[in-house]
Design a protein around this motif. Structure first.
Motif, mmCIF file in Angstrom:
data_model
loop_
_atom_site.group_PDB
_atom_site.id
_atom_site.type_symbol
_atom_site.label_atom_id
_atom_site.label_comp_id
_atom_site.label_asym_id
_atom_site.label_seq_id
_atom_site.Cartn_x
_atom_site.Cartn_y
_atom_site.Cartn_z
ATOM 1 N N GLU A 160 -1.542 15.827 -15.458
ATOM 2 C CA GLU A 160 -2.485 15.930 -14.350
ATOM 3 C C GLU A 160 -3.773 16.606 -14.822
ATOM 4 O OE1 GLU A 160 0.138 16.283 -10.328
ATOM 5 O OE2 GLU A 160 0.176 18.033 -11.658
ATOM 6 N N SER A 161 -4.879 16.188 -14.211
ATOM 7 C CA SER A 161 -6.170 16.769 -14.600
ATOM 8 C C SER A 161 -6.675 17.701 -13.516
ATOM 9 C CB SER A 161 -7.195 15.669 -14.851
ATOM 10 O OG SER A 161 -7.498 14.996 -13.642
ATOM 11 N N ILE A 162 -7.491 18.667 -13.930
ATOM 12 C CA ILE A 162 -8.100 19.572 -12.958
ATOM 13 C C ILE A 162 -9.613 19.562 -13.143
ATOM 14 C CG2 ILE A 162 -6.087 21.088 -12.824
ATOM 15 C CD1 ILE A 162 -7.687 23.121 -14.497
ATOM 16 N N LYS A 163 -10.287 19.895 -12.042
ATOM 17 C CA LYS A 163 -11.736 20.018 -12.074
ATOM 18 C C LYS A 163 -12.102 21.261 -11.279
ATOM 19 C CE LYS A 163 -15.913 17.229 -11.421
ATOM 20 N NZ LYS A 163 -16.423 15.899 -10.999
ATOM 21 N N ILE A 164 -13.013 22.060 -11.825
ATOM 22 C CA ILE A 164 -13.418 23.310 -11.178
ATOM 23 C C ILE A 164 -14.926 23.299 -11.014
ATOM 24 C CG2 ILE A 164 -13.460 25.832 -11.375
ATOM 25 C CD1 ILE A 164 -10.940 25.551 -13.176
ATOM 26 N N ILE A 165 -15.401 23.567 -9.780
ATOM 27 C CA ILE A 165 -16.835 23.575 -9.502
ATOM 28 C C ILE A 165 -17.198 24.881 -8.822
ATOM 29 C CG2 ILE A 165 -18.752 22.430 -8.320
ATOM 30 C CD1 ILE A 165 -17.128 19.842 -8.380
ATOM 31 N N LEU A 166 -18.188 25.575 -9.377
ATOM 32 C CA LEU A 166 -18.692 26.813 -8.784
ATOM 33 C C LEU A 166 -20.001 26.512 -8.062
ATOM 34 C CD1 LEU A 166 -18.676 29.951 -8.454
ATOM 35 C CD2 LEU A 166 -19.986 30.038 -10.599
ATOM 36 N N GLY A 167 -20.041 26.803 -6.755
ATOM 37 C CA GLY A 167 -21.265 26.629 -5.973
ATOM 38 C C GLY A 167 -21.816 25.216 -6.051
ATOM 39 N N GLU A 168 -23.137 25.104 -6.016
ATOM 40 C CA GLU A 168 -23.797 23.808 -6.112
ATOM 41 C C GLU A 168 -23.918 23.422 -7.592
ATOM 42 O OE1 GLU A 168 -24.781 21.748 -3.658
ATOM 43 O OE2 GLU A 168 -23.790 23.105 -2.256
ATOM 44 N N ASN A 169 -22.784 23.123 -8.184
ATOM 45 C CA ASN A 169 -22.728 22.716 -9.600
ATOM 46 C C ASN A 169 -23.298 23.776 -10.547
ATOM 47 O OD1 ASN A 169 -21.557 20.140 -9.107
ATOM 48 N ND2 ASN A 169 -23.583 19.384 -8.493
ATOM 49 N N LYS A 170 -23.121 25.052 -10.160
ATOM 50 C CA LYS A 170 -23.562 26.125 -11.053
ATOM 51 C C LYS A 170 -22.706 26.169 -12.315
ATOM 52 C CE LYS A 170 -25.683 29.228 -7.676
ATOM 53 N NZ LYS A 170 -25.628 30.563 -7.037
ATOM 54 N N LEU A 171 -21.471 25.763 -12.170
ATOM 55 C CA LEU A 171 -20.574 25.592 -13.316
ATOM 56 C C LEU A 171 -19.606 24.480 -12.958
ATOM 57 C CD1 LEU A 171 -18.881 28.253 -15.555
ATOM 58 C CD2 LEU A 171 -17.503 26.435 -14.549
ATOM 59 N N VAL A 172 -19.446 23.540 -13.863
ATOM 60 C CA VAL A 172 -18.521 22.424 -13.645
ATOM 61 C C VAL A 172 -17.628 22.296 -14.871
ATOM 62 C CG1 VAL A 172 -18.272 19.951 -13.231
ATOM 63 C CG2 VAL A 172 -20.194 21.201 -12.206
ATOM 64 N N TYR A 173 -16.330 22.269 -14.629
ATOM 65 C CA TYR A 173 -15.371 22.091 -15.724
ATOM 66 C C TYR A 173 -14.366 21.013 -15.356
ATOM 67 C CZ TYR A 173 -11.105 22.719 -18.418
ATOM 68 O OH TYR A 173 -9.990 22.487 -19.182
ATOM 69 N N THR A 174 -14.017 20.171 -16.302
ATOM 70 C CA THR A 174 -12.951 19.192 -16.103
ATOM 71 C C THR A 174 -12.045 19.185 -17.326
ATOM 72 O OG1 THR A 174 -12.413 16.860 -15.796
ATOM 73 C CG2 THR A 174 -14.447 17.342 -16.971
#
Length: 750
Positions: A125-139
């Motif tokens: 399974e994959s995860i995605k993490i987004i802080l605020g308005e794309n201040k930090l994006v991780y996949t």
């Protein structure tokens, strides 16, 4: 681990994550990869932001922005998520699993505060993490972050073709290896006399060396192929400006503007030509054109500011000064211009206080020459009159003020040449002019330095020779010693420098190093010894002293000295430990030869040490095959079979790390394998490394030595007579223990 012990904190080792605009930090060896060197286009400006941040208590990092650091670690079927704030955060943190929103939570953090959570997730399974308005994006989905581009070079590329030689030259030029680049361009033209890119770059090489006639000849050949070639026209503009053909220069720059790569730079040069002619309207027009194509072009901004001031548009000029300051806060142009406009003592003081480097006169010269090339000689003179008293400053004042020429020239000739390093082509032209009417040795010397900087070594040597023996200046002879050819001439120069400055450690060190390289170790020792205690902070002196001891085979004294000598650590500095290791190994095989096996064991073990005082820590992977081979022989001679076999096994079982190139000590490993009836293993090892490094003369030597081939001596000579020099950050492999290994084998085998 040397750095951990030297740091002031106590919480263990640390590392620095580094990332930049390019894929790697290019070295000379990058040439043969897809990741070649980059260069700046003329008058180009690169604007970027750097982020410096601590990484604290996250256990690592998978993503970072100026807002936060994120780490995700899998543990016991869960994904542990840690986010460390780099500035105040008051935002939603959204976590997705397989593109579906799993959670959303508002987090409030101060800088370096942590937010931690965990989620259950299966391995696929994959995860995605987004802080605020794309201040930090991780996949975690690799398809979203990995790019598909070649990592290995194209095997079909022919380095011996015209384009191959051109590429080689271009790569060398970008590394400022101008002579090698020039040679490569000439080889490219030898393959294809009409290869336009090589014609242009070779013309640039001659332009750089102030040979405008040859540069123009090559550019004309290029233009005869394509009269609209952007690079050729830009070079035509530069060359013709230097020889005074302004009409053709303008034509070259005008046509070059038709090429997107040269639009801004060519418009800048045209603006400067019109500024010299005091054609304010056209100068302003082309400065604006240059800025349309590159709003960050500092040279064009300076020209525009000058035009505005000349036209009396002071408020508009000040707006341009502000733009320059925003781009380059350390630029002295706008500071001086503010003083020119206000004529206030306070603004003058601000300008002067802004120049704080080790050679402040160079900053004044840069600014003054920039003014002079734009036809602003009055401004140039004002700058130079504020500069520190210096020979090159006075030389330029003599050039720019004909009324006071003799006064300033007299100052030049009477001033000490200490810390005077002329290097600009513009200065060379002035020196050549003055030499036509004055043959003072300092003018020859200064011109020689400029020519040397332009890689015109023979021409530089001529200028040094023209000085004769008149100079009473030790650095002159130290420099001259690097230009002359024969050992006799070198010795004469170094001896003269020593006579003129008997207390100068540089003169003593240069002569001592000469003695060492010419196997006059006793002379080197006697010369350098008094300077060791006098200049303990000069590590070059201590290392020369240790070398002089080793060269006299006084290995125990060299070891003792190095064990008590402090070397400050700096990046890549292994010479202190290298000298220590060599002295220990030579002591060990000297003891072996004399039958003193316990002594041999003692020094072979010492050779494995990495004394912290020598400024370098023990690497993660070390190659101790030579030391272990010596230990095996020593224990065997003592009839200590267990230890002899243990150390022999260490040599045979040694696994060379993949990130390092194999070296000549492979011979010891293969020899022991063959002696222990493991010829197949030995052969496989040799074949593997020969396939990995087909161009390595060290491995060719290993193969020849194992096979008792007649080419062994030839290979040894090739290696020993080849260049061991490497460029900064170069990954070129030089086996610095090769000569030591040869000496060991000669002692053991005979």
């Amino acid at each position: 681990m040397i750095w951990e012990d030297l740091m002031t904190d106590t919480d263990g080792q640390y590392i620095e994550f580094q990332a930049g605009k390019l894929f790697n930090q290019a070295a000379n060896s990058s040439t043969k990869t897809p990741f070649k060197h980059k260069e700046f286009a003329p008058h180009d400006t690169d604007v970027m932001n750097e982020i410096w941040f601590p990484l604290k208590e996250t256990g690592g990092m998978v993503a970072v922005t100026e807002f936060a650091v994120l780490n995700v670690v899998e543990q016991e079927g869960k994904q542990n998520i840690v986010l460390s704030a780099l500035q105040t955060i008051n935002d939603d943190l959204q976590i997705y699993k397989n593109e579906e929103l799993l959670s959303s939570e508002t987090i409030k953090l101060k800088p370096l505060e942590l937010f931690e959570t965990s989620i259950n997730i299966n391995g696929n399974e994959s995860i995605k993490i987004i802080l605020g308005e794309n201040k930090l994006v991780y996949t975690s989905n690799q398809k979203d972050i990995l790019v598909d581009r070649p990592m290995l070079p194209n095997k079909d590329f022919n380095w011996e073709s015209a384009y191959g030689q051109f590429t080689k030259g271009l790569e060398l030029e970008k590394q400022r290896e101008y002579i090698g680049a020039k040679n490569a361009y000439q080889k490219a033209l030898g393959k294809d006399a009409g290869f336009l890119p090589a014609l242009n770059r070779l013309a640039q090489s001659y332009y750089r060396q102030m040979d405008y006639k040859m540069a123009l000849e090559l550019v004309q050949k290029s233009l005869a192929i394509n009269t609209y070639d952007g690079e050729a026209n830009y070079l035509l503009g530069l060359i013709c400006r230097e020889v005074g053909d302004i009409t053709t220069s303008k034509s070259g720059f005008s046509i070059a503007m038709g090429d997107a790569a040269y639009k801004s730079s060519a418009a800048t040069e045209l603006a400067n030509l019109f500024l010299v002619e005091q054609n304010w309207n056209k100068a302003e027009k082309y400065a604006y054109k240059a800025l349309v194509f590159n709003q960050y072009n500092l040279n064009a901004l300076q020209t525009l500011a000058l035009v505005k001031r000349k036209l009396g548009k002071i408020d508009e000029a000040k707006k341009v000064f502000y733009q320059i300051t925003e781009l380059d806060g350390t630029n002295h142009f706008q500071s001086f211009e503010n003083y020119l406009i206000s004529e206030k003592a306070n603004d003058k003081e601000l300008f002067l206080k802004g120049i704080t480097n080790e050679l402040p006169h160079e900053s004044f010269l840069d600014l003054a020459i920039n003014y002079s090339k734009k036809g602003c000689n009055e401004e140039a003179i004002k700058v130079l009159k504020l500069a520190p008293n210096n020979a090159v400053v006075n030389l330029w004042l003599a050039h720019l003020t004909p009324v006071n020429r003799e006064l300033y020239l007299s100052k030049v000739l009477n001033q000490s040449p200490e810390l005077v390093f002329p290097h600009r082509a513009e200065t060379a032209e002035i020196l050549i002019t003055f030499l036509a009417g004055n043959s003072h040795w300092k003018l020859h010397y200064y011109l020689g330095l400029v020519l040397w900087n332009k890689n015109l070594v023979e021409e530089a040597k001529e200028q040094f020779m023209a000085c004769g023996t008149e100079p009473e200046f030790a650095p002159f002879y130290l420099a001259k010693s690097k230009l002359v050819g024969s050992n006799k001439e070198k010795l004469e120069c170094l001896t003269k420098a020593r006579e003129l400055a008997p207390e100068d450690w540089r003169s003593a060190l240069a002569l001592a190093n000469y003695y060492i390289s010419n196997k006059q170790a006793v002379e080197a020792f006697n010369l350098i010894q008094p300077f060791v205690k006098k200049y303990p902070e000069q590590s070059a002196i201590g290392l020369c002293y240790a070398q002089s001891l080793s060269a006299q085979q006084k290995y125990k004294q060299a070891i003792s000295f190095l064990e008590n000598y402090e070397l400050l650590p700096f990046e890549g500095a292994t010479i202190g430990r290298d000298l220590y290791n060599e002295a220990c190994i030579r002591s060990a095989f000297s003891a072996l030869k004399s039958g003193k096996n316990n002594t041999a064991i003692k020094y072979a073990e010492k050779a494995k040490l990495w004394p912290l005082n020598l400024g370098v820590g023990r690497p993660y992977d070390v190659d101790e095959r030579l030391e272990d081979y010596i230990l095996s022989i020593a224990y065997e001679a003592k009839r200590d079979k267990n230890n002899a076999e243990n150390f022999a096994d260490k040599v045979m079982q040694y696994s060379h790390p993949n990130y390092q190139q194999e070296n000549s000590k492979l011979y010891l490993q293969l020899k022991l394998l063959i002696q222990n009836e493991e010829e197949k293993t030995a052969k496989l090892l040799l074949v593997r490394f020969l396939e990995d490094y087909p161009e390595s003369n060290y491995l060719k030597w290993v193969e020849a030595k194992i096979e008792n081939s007649l080419v062994v001596k030839n290979l040894e000579n090739q290696i020993l007579n080849g260049s061991g020099a490497t460029m900064a950050y170069d990954t070129k492999f030089v086996d610095r223990k090769f000569e030591l290994l040869l000496d060991f084998l000669e002692n053991i085998e005979h």
